[in-house]
Design a protein around this motif. Structure first.
Motif, PDB file in Angstrom:
ATOM      1  N   VAL A 140       0.863  -1.180   0.000  1.00 11.18           N
ATOM      2  CA  VAL A 140       0.000   0.000   0.000  1.00 11.18           C
ATOM      3  C   VAL A 140       0.901   1.233   0.000  1.00 11.18           C
ATOM      4  N   VAL A 141       0.644   2.136  -0.953  1.00  6.78           N
ATOM      5  CA  VAL A 141       1.461   3.346  -1.068  1.00  6.78           C
ATOM      6  C   VAL A 141       0.557   4.578  -1.042  1.00  6.78           C
ATOM      7  N   LEU A 142       0.861   5.500  -0.150  1.00  6.21           N
ATOM      8  CA  LEU A 142       0.168   6.787  -0.144  1.00  6.21           C
ATOM      9  C   LEU A 142       0.933   7.744  -1.047  1.00  6.21           C
ATOM     10  N   GLU A 143       0.259   8.270  -2.069  1.00  6.96           N
ATOM     11  CA  GLU A 143       0.861   9.282  -2.935  1.00  6.96           C
ATOM     12  C   GLU A 143       0.361  10.670  -2.584  1.00  6.96           C
ATOM     13  N   SER A 144      -0.742  10.750  -1.843  1.00  9.42           N
ATOM     14  CA  SER A 144      -1.312  12.033  -1.460  1.00  9.42           C
ATOM     15  C   SER A 144      -0.316  12.819  -0.612  1.00  9.42           C
ATOM     16  N   PRO A 148       3.490  15.194   7.814  1.00 14.65           N
ATOM     17  CA  PRO A 148       4.513  14.258   8.269  1.00 14.65           C
ATOM     18  C   PRO A 148       4.073  13.484   9.507  1.00 14.65           C
ATOM     19  N   GLY A 149       4.274  12.175   9.452  1.00 20.84           N
ATOM     20  CA  GLY A 149       3.846  11.296  10.529  1.00 20.84           C
ATOM     21  C   GLY A 149       2.583  10.523  10.223  1.00 20.84           C
ATOM     22  N   THR A 150       1.933  10.835   9.092  1.00 18.41           N
ATOM     23  CA  THR A 150       0.642  10.219   8.756  1.00 18.41           C
ATOM     24  C   THR A 150       0.789   8.760   8.332  1.00 18.41           C
ATOM     25  N   THR A 151       1.817   8.434   7.551  1.00 19.98           N
ATOM     26  CA  THR A 151       1.942   7.072   7.010  1.00 19.98           C
ATOM     27  C   THR A 151       2.098   6.049   8.122  1.00 19.98           C
ATOM     28  N   LYS A 152       3.067   6.302   8.999  1.00 24.88           N
ATOM     29  CA  LYS A 152       3.303   5.322  10.069  1.00 24.88           C
ATOM     30  C   LYS A 152       2.417   5.583  11.283  1.00 24.88           C
ATOM     31  N   GLY A 153       1.550   6.572  11.163  1.00 26.90           N
ATOM     32  CA  GLY A 153       0.599   6.874  12.226  1.00 26.90           C
ATOM     33  C   GLY A 153      -0.811   6.483  11.834  1.00 26.90           C
ATOM     34  N   MET A 154      -1.594   7.479  11.401  1.00 25.81           N
ATOM     35  CA  MET A 154      -3.009   7.261  11.091  1.00 25.81           C
ATOM     36  C   MET A 154      -3.224   6.192  10.036  1.00 25.81           C
ATOM     37  N   ALA A 155      -2.500   6.259   8.913  1.00 30.11           N
ATOM     38  CA  ALA A 155      -2.721   5.315   7.813  1.00 30.11           C
ATOM     39  C   ALA A 155      -2.444   3.881   8.261  1.00 30.11           C
ATOM     40  N   LEU A 173       4.024  -1.051   3.507  1.00 32.43           N
ATOM     41  CA  LEU A 173       3.400   0.267   3.544  1.00 32.43           C
ATOM     42  C   LEU A 173       4.463   1.327   3.277  1.00 32.43           C
ATOM     43  N   ALA A 174       4.149   2.270   2.383  1.00 28.24           N
ATOM     44  CA  ALA A 174       5.123   3.295   2.006  1.00 28.24           C
ATOM     45  C   ALA A 174       4.432   4.591   1.610  1.00 28.24           C
ATOM     46  N   HIS A 175       5.242   5.633   1.548  1.00 25.78           N
ATOM     47  CA  HIS A 175       4.799   6.925   1.014  1.00 25.78           C
ATOM     48  C   HIS A 175       5.694   7.284  -0.162  1.00 25.78           C
ATOM     49  N   ALA A 176       5.084   7.561  -1.313  1.00 30.62           N
ATOM     50  CA  ALA A 176       5.822   7.969  -2.515  1.00 30.62           C
ATOM     51  C   ALA A 176       5.078   9.157  -3.108  1.00 30.62           C
ATOM     52  N   PRO A 177       5.371  10.359  -2.635  1.00 28.03           N
ATOM     53  CA  PRO A 177       4.565  11.534  -2.998  1.00 28.03           C
ATOM     54  C   PRO A 177       4.625  11.872  -4.476  1.00 28.03           C
ATOM     55  N   GLU A 178       3.466  12.288  -5.003  1.00 33.66           N
ATOM     56  CA  GLU A 178       3.422  12.753  -6.385  1.00 33.66           C
ATOM     57  C   GLU A 178       4.197  14.051  -6.494  1.00 33.66           C
ATOM     58  N   ILE A 199       7.893   2.199   5.572  1.00 32.95           N
ATOM     59  CA  ILE A 199       7.950   2.176   7.041  1.00 32.95           C
ATOM     60  C   ILE A 199       9.060   1.244   7.516  1.00 32.95           C
ATOM     61  N   ASP A 200       9.602   0.435   6.586  1.00 32.36           N
ATOM     62  CA  ASP A 200      10.747  -0.420   6.877  1.00 32.36           C
ATOM     63  C   ASP A 200      11.458  -0.724   5.554  1.00 32.36           C
TER      64      ASP A 200
END
Length: 472
Positions: A140-144, A148-155, A173-178, A199-200
């Motif tokens: 699962v990747v958040l591009e939105s 900071p702190g949302t991926t390993k927190g709320m998501a 789980l990762a973040h890859a911003p557009e 996250i790892d």
């Protein structure tokens, strides 16, 4: 690194099927590019079948882009990947179970920038939909753009709650911003370097596998999820800061009676080893979905992701927030220039007809998210002006009538005001505009340095322009 997650991923094999949630300026081109990669078998674009945006489903499945404005190559690519059945748009979120990887490209606006509280409602709904159908070994990747702190927190918390699985052990789980700009979406996705933060280590590695095949010139820059979140919010914050610096200098130049563009050319001429004098352009204001809010995401990140107290000058304002205030002020300055120009023609705002040219926040696009044209228009209406708006790309906007026929907007106007640098506005002819306006002393106010002031002044116009202290 979780040995358990790596073993699950190894058993699942390479990424073959991908899902993209959010069929907008980011999701549509991203999904089309994934579908054009030989190693990927199928891409599903997920779009709610709502009254406001459900129309996108049929359009996309017919190979048509619902995005207006100039987007080179996008519609051709959509037609190609839909014709080959490699890309399909669907409202059925249960099909997430078919996938190896899911990306979320959903807008994250602020309800009220003053309190720095983001509206994550749509994103949370998307994350919950993914969590409901999440299977072991999926990515699962958040591009939105997120605080900071949302991926390993709320998501992470929502995905684990909905799925019963554990991030970093059962799924990646990762973040890859557009990092895209309207008008060059495909080019940006392929050629810009891609920030990837898991996250790892296992999550980062899997996300790199997803994005690498799409890149042509760009390279992958791996980092932690929180660092990736800060990178995205900070790069937009810095651009906003640079624009604010240009806007403030333009205001200084107006006050001192000099030409900002002469000063800019002088600054820009200083080049050489170790010298950086990057200076952007002033204008009628900053709009769009990103720059108007990402500063606040970055500022709020101190609260969400902060692990120790911030060391900063006591009682000093954030330079980033100050930059936001400068850029938010520019529509007010445009109003002042309009008022001054009309006064020079012995007129007042009240009762005058104002022809606004451009509603989108960026040239040759239909992107009208948070346009500076809106607060400018509100000021005019509040002051009693009759306002008409022309934009060749924006089809509609809530509570604002936007005309496609420029002549009908300019006809009989007391002032023509340029808010957007659309290509056709560069072709404005002083004699033709004056004839349409039918005024002895017509007014033109240029918020984007589009027209040549001397030609309009020689043509009998009262002129005002941002940064043109030499003429204003």
């Amino acid at each position: 690194m979780s040995d358990k997650l790596q073993k699950i991923i190894d058993a699942r094999g390479p990424i073959k099927k991908i899902g993209v949630l959010g069929m907008g300026y980011v999701g549509i081109p991203a999904a089309a590019l994934f579908a054009d990669v030989d190693k990927f078998e199928k891409v599903l674009g997920f779009q709610r079948n709502s009254a406001s945006s459900g129309y996108k489903i049929d359009m996309i499945n017919n190979g048509e882009s619902p995005l207006k404005g100039e987007e080179p190559g996008l519609e051709d690519l959509l037609r190609k990947v839909t014709d080959t059945k490699k890309f399909e748009c669907t409202p059925d979120f249960s099909r997430i179970t078919e996938l190896d990887a899911v990306t979320l490209a959903i807008q994250t606006p602020f309800k009220n920038p003053a309190d720095l509280i983001p509206d994550f409602g749509a994103l949370i709904e998307g994350i919950r939909n993914v969590g409901k159908y999440l299977k072991p070994g999926m990515l699962v990747v958040l591009e939105s753009t997120i605080t900071p702190g949302t991926t390993k927190g709320m998501a992470k918390e929502i995905l684990e709650e909905e799925s019963g699985l554990k991030a970093g052990e059962d799924f990646a789980l990762a973040h890859a911003p557009e990092r895209v700009m309207v008008g060059r979406l495909l080019k940006n996705i392929q050629e810009h370097d891609r920030i990837v933060g898991g996250i790892d280590e296992t999550s980062t590695k899997r996300a790199i596998e997803l994005y690498s095949p799409v890149l042509t010139k760009g390279k992958i820059i791996p980092m932690s999820a929180t660092a990736a979140e800060v990178t995205k919010t900070a790069e937009n914050t810095f651009r906003d800061l640079q624009i604010a610096a240009a806007n403030q200098l333009a205001l200084y130049c107006e006050s001192m009676g000099i030409n900002f563009y002469d000063v800019r050319a002088g600054i820009d001429s200083l080049k050489g080893e170790g010298i950086t004098r990057a200076i952007l352009w002033p204008g009628a204001g900053v709009g769009g979905h990103c720059l108007t809010k990402d500063t606040y995401h970055l500022e709020r990140g101190i609260e969400i992701a902060g692990e120790m107290p911030l060391d900063y000058p006591k009682n000093a304002d954030s330079i980033y927030i100050l930059a936001r205030k400068v850029n938010d002020f520019m529509p007010n300055h445009m109003f002042k220039l309009t008022e001054e120009a009309l006064a020079a023609a012995d007129k007042r705002i009240k009762g005058s007809k104002i022809a606004m040219l451009g509603w989108a926040f960026i040239n040759d696009s239909d992107d009208a998210r948070n346009p500076p044209s809106e607060p400018y228009r509100d000021l005019l209406v509040e002051a009693g002006a009759e306002v008409m708006v022309h934009d060749p790309h924006v089809l509609n906007y809530p509570n604002v009538e936007i005309e496609k026929d420029m002549e009908s907007v300019v006809k009989d106007a007391d002032a023509v005001v340029i808010l957007t640098g659309h290509s056709e506005y560069f072709k404005l002819d002083p004699a033709e505009v004056k004839a349409l306006m039918g005024k002895d002393q017509p007014v033109v106010v240029d918020g984007r340095n589009v027209i040549k002031p001397e030609e309009f002044i020689d043509g009998g116009f009262v002129y005002r322009g941002i940064g043109r202290g030499d003429i204003n």
